[in-house]
Design a protein around this motif. Structure first.
Motif, PDB file in Angstrom:
ATOM      1  N   CYS A 163      74.876  10.723  41.425  1.00 63.35           N
ATOM      2  CA  CYS A 163      75.936  10.560  42.429  1.00 63.35           C
ATOM      3  C   CYS A 163      77.025  11.617  42.236  1.00 63.35           C
ATOM      4  O   CYS A 163      77.498  12.220  43.193  1.00 63.35           O
ATOM      5  N   ASP A 164      77.416  11.841  40.980  1.00 63.84           N
ATOM      6  CA  ASP A 164      78.421  12.866  40.686  1.00 63.84           C
ATOM      7  C   ASP A 164      77.928  14.246  41.105  1.00 63.84           C
ATOM      8  O   ASP A 164      78.686  15.047  41.657  1.00 63.84           O
ATOM      9  N   GLU A 184      78.296  14.633  44.798  1.00 65.84           N
ATOM     10  CA  GLU A 184      79.690  14.838  45.184  1.00 65.84           C
ATOM     11  C   GLU A 184      80.136  16.270  44.879  1.00 65.84           C
ATOM     12  O   GLU A 184      80.826  16.883  45.674  1.00 65.84           O
TER      13      GLU A 184
END
Length: 86
Positions: free
Chosen positions: A77-78, A81
């Motif tokens: 997820c990071d 982003e």
């Protein structure tokens, strides 16, 4: 762009391989997990969410991932982003 490998479940050995990747181009997590058994599929398919049809569309699947892979999913997820801000 090819998939970015994030991690594989270290406890599965040679046979099983729940895995996490990131597709930065499509901004998607790509997860490989264990196929859900019939009971879990039926339970997931029975959930009613306002505004959505009940059931699992033919082009979707219910998979299981071990909780020990949560850090890899967070990392993925990071990574998405970070890719989105580039």
């Amino acid at each position: 762009m090819p998939l970015v490998f994030i991690g594989i479940d270290p406890e599965t050995g040679q046979a099983d391989s729940p895995t996490v990747w990131v597709d930065e181009t499509k901004q998607e997590l790509v997860l490989q997990g264990w196929k859900a058994g019939p009971e879990l599929q039926a339970e997931a398919a029975s959930f009613e969410v306002p505004g959505h049809a009940v059931g699992i569309p033919d082009d979707e699947a219910v998979i299981r991932m071990p909780a020990r892979m949560v850090p890899m999913i967070r990392e993925a997820c990071d990574a998405l982003e970070r890719a989105a801000v580039r």
